[in-house]
Design a protein around this motif. Sequence first.
Motif, PDB file in Angstrom:
ATOM      1  N   VAL A 149      23.396   4.511 -39.139  1.00 33.92           N
ATOM      2  CA  VAL A 149      22.864   5.100 -40.366  1.00 33.92           C
ATOM      3  C   VAL A 149      23.446   6.492 -40.509  1.00 33.92           C
ATOM      4  N   MET A 150      23.989   6.771 -41.694  1.00 34.76           N
ATOM      5  CA  MET A 150      24.582   8.088 -41.912  1.00 34.76           C
ATOM      6  C   MET A 150      23.796   8.878 -42.948  1.00 34.76           C
ATOM      7  N   ASP A 151      23.784  10.197 -42.759  1.00 32.79           N
ATOM      8  CA  ASP A 151      23.158  11.085 -43.728  1.00 32.79           C
ATOM      9  C   ASP A 151      23.879  12.429 -43.649  1.00 32.79           C
ATOM     10  N   SER A 152      24.209  12.969 -44.782  1.00 34.94           N
ATOM     11  CA  SER A 152      25.011  14.186 -44.914  1.00 34.94           C
ATOM     12  C   SER A 152      26.078  14.331 -43.823  1.00 34.94           C
TER      13      SER A 152
ATOM     14  N   VAL B 165      22.956   9.471 -37.974  1.00 30.75           N
ATOM     15  CA  VAL B 165      21.607   9.918 -37.636  1.00 30.75           C
ATOM     16  C   VAL B 165      20.798   8.854 -36.901  1.00 30.75           C
ATOM     17  N   MET B 166      21.210   7.606 -37.003  1.00 32.81           N
ATOM     18  CA  MET B 166      20.515   6.543 -36.277  1.00 32.81           C
ATOM     19  C   MET B 166      21.545   5.507 -35.870  1.00 32.81           C
ATOM     20  N   GLN B 167      21.322   4.877 -34.721  1.00 36.13           N
ATOM     21  CA  GLN B 167      22.125   3.699 -34.409  1.00 36.13           C
ATOM     22  C   GLN B 167      21.337   2.768 -33.523  1.00 36.13           C
TER      23      GLN B 167
ATOM     24  N   ASP C  50       9.691   5.005 -41.798  1.00 35.78           N
ATOM     25  CA  ASP C  50       9.558   6.363 -42.339  1.00 35.78           C
ATOM     26  C   ASP C  50      10.870   7.137 -42.302  1.00 35.78           C
ATOM     27  N   ARG C  51      11.577   6.994 -41.182  1.00 34.85           N
ATOM     28  CA  ARG C  51      12.844   7.723 -41.067  1.00 34.85           C
ATOM     29  C   ARG C  51      13.849   7.222 -42.095  1.00 34.85           C
ATOM     30  N   LEU C  52      13.900   5.900 -42.267  1.00 37.43           N
ATOM     31  CA  LEU C  52      14.849   5.343 -43.235  1.00 37.43           C
ATOM     32  C   LEU C  52      14.563   5.868 -44.639  1.00 37.43           C
TER      33      LEU C  52
END
Lengths: 294, 266, 286
Positions: free
Chosen positions: C219-222, C226-228, C239-241
């Motif tokens: 998962v990418m953000d800016s 941020v998550m894998q 919630d994080r998503l």
Amino acid sequence: MMLMILDHVNYIYSEKTAYEIQALKDINLKIEDGEFIGLIGHTGSGKSTLIQHLNGLLRATSGSIYFQGQDIYDEGYNRKELRGKVGLVFQYPEHQLFETTVFADVCFGPKNQGLSEKDAQMRAYTALHEVGLPEEYWYHSPFELSGGQKRRAAIAGVLAMKPEVLVLDEPTAGLDPKGRDEILDQVAALHQSTGMAVILVSHSMEDVAKYVGRLLVMSQGSILLDGTPREVFRHYQELEAIGLAAPQVTYLMHELAQKGLAVDPDATTLGEAKDSILQAFGKRQRRNRQENYD
Amino acid sequence: MIRDITIGQYYPADSVIHRLDPRVKLMAVACYLVSLFLFRNVAGLVAVTLGLAGIIRISKVPFRYMVKGLKAILVILVLSTLFQLFLTPGETLVQIWKLKVSYEGARNAGFMIIRLTYLILGSSLLTLTTTPNQLTDGMEKALRPLGKLHVPVHEVTMMMSIALRFIPILIEETDKIMKAQLARGADFESGNLVKKAKSMLPLLIPLFVSAFRRANDLAMAMEARCYRGGVGRTKMKPLSYHRRDGVAYLVIGAYFLGVLLLRKVS
Amino acid sequence: MNFIKARKLKFEYIRRDEEGNVEGLLTALDSVDLDVRQGEFVAILGHNGSGKSTLAKHLNMLLQAEEGTLWVDGKDAMDGGNVWDIRKSTGMVFQNPDNQIVASVVEEDVAFGPENLGIPTGEIWKRVENSLQSVGMVRYRSHSPNKLSGGQKQRVAIAGVMAMEPKCIVLDEPTAMLDPNGRREVLEAVQALNREKEVTLILITHYMEEVVQADKVYVMDSGKVVMQGTPREIFSQVDRLKKYRLDVPQATLLAYELRKAGMDLPEGILTWQELAEALCSQYQAR
């Protein structure tokens, strides 16, 4: 009051050639003031053709269309004015944004209606507020906006014409999940605050089920189903037969009901499903109806 | 209406004409166009008509489909006919008010209509029976000698083939943009010339923006597929002459000679 | 060894004002690590503007990072000399089906890649045949792409990449412009390639339903990863998503809501079938 009536409307593309296609088959439809309607069907089902009839961009091969009691095909009926009353926003905002600033672009519609510069600006001001585009973007070039903001600018461009019904052709195509929810929430809020009728064309059952009061399902040029989302999704097997699917919730609830759980198989939104399941398990929750599930 | 333009479209069918080497077809069209301006009597007219009719017949492209393409040039056709009709000096045939139609004018106008119509039909037959890729391959190979003069033959023909691929897409897009602006009350028809030109801006700007975007995307996609110019490229359908191509060259030669000879008939 | 291995990749876009002066820098990739094994199906999620497309374009060297290391198929992607080898082993499919089809006939478009590689004619025909077969488009080989549906066009684009016989295909939001039927067609086609031809698959998307089958999700953000984890691990963090402007499948969301309301359901439910099963077994246990 009845806003629009479509009476036995047929439309044939390229009539009398080898490529003849009957895009609309005997459409009968009544739209009332202030309704929020979802129009669903897969590509080629005729939904785009149908909405272009509503504002007179396409002319029915046969049949009649009445807007506020008047036959729009009557000689002397001002069909150009009709385009201002039935506001149609096409799928790609890139197809309509052209001015140097967003604000000027939104003024384009009202100016075409013959409004003075000042009145057009007043309309643009209101419309941009109504779609929730932050003021900092108003004087940017529309080409610099993000996908969701472009969509808002395009909707504002049509709203500024003060239509009585707003028709949106897949306003969420290409947006990310958050962007999609933001636009749909905005449209719902707009429907609430203005009381204007809204027709939302979409591919997504989940999206539509959450917002609209009435669903039309089109297939091969005809209206196959017409009713509340609950009524329509009850026919989920028919939907599948034409290549569409009901929301996941519908499948879940039917499966549970079949396995003997006392749930409401017609629940169509997440909130309804949740309440119904909790009830079946005897965990009566404090009913918080306005809870936001997105 | 805008979809009726058939110039530049390919019509798939299984015919000898479709299978001919594009170089033969290019040569044929060139010869045919020249012959259209060489003939000067009824015998010649019969020859160019039979030539065209025969090839259309063999090509299996429906005649009606071809004629649709003529609509697009109707205005040019009418204008040039009128010019010929009224502005050719000579023996007066009819006189309407101050406009004189001479015998030569009528004859020229008649020939002009036929020439222009045949010209369009003949050249659209080329694109109707030849895929853009074949066409540009043919040009690339036929024009290869120009490469020695540092003419970028491969690049030019690649551009042409891409242009042909995107013409239908852009036409459809024009249609959509037009509808989107009409829905906002735009008016593309009324007003004087200046006003009309100005009213095209809402159509042209989105169209250009989109065309540039497409060009950008396409360049990237081509790079991703290892495109690096014409050097070292192979072909899926390399051009090679078959017997039918030889026969076709002979037919073209015979036709051309025939038209030349018919000029002598009076 | 990993097929793709990226460490601390960094890429910045330079923003210029109207006169061409540098206005600022936009960090599109910020210290990105990525590991993909041969034959894996990896999904990269992120909202629009999160940097996921920029990352994709690095994988076949359409963009080159300023900092960090990137190895693709054992070759250093920071070395410009490897560009053609890397593009040959890692094909790319883009979002807009129209803007990546070069030729006006389906089979000629599929041949475009092999032609660029200088493959002999006979071999090109075999490859075109095979790759059209692998996406179920043989029937349309002599059609014009303009007459095809969106899903069919994307399958042609995929065949065009397959004809180059890559080890890996990167799909940059291949379904964003398609309707649900088109989306299904394309997904089924690429997943079959992954299963049957063992092509490594990197799918960039913001549709959650499409990543349920993946082996691994990033998962990418800016500009940052941020998550894998596996889809189950990722989707259990609703919630994080949401914070990253993403969504979860409806069944996952409903399970999450029910759990919040006090029901005892397992974490990481992905499909409505799983949810139905969990609910039924609970009901019977009562």
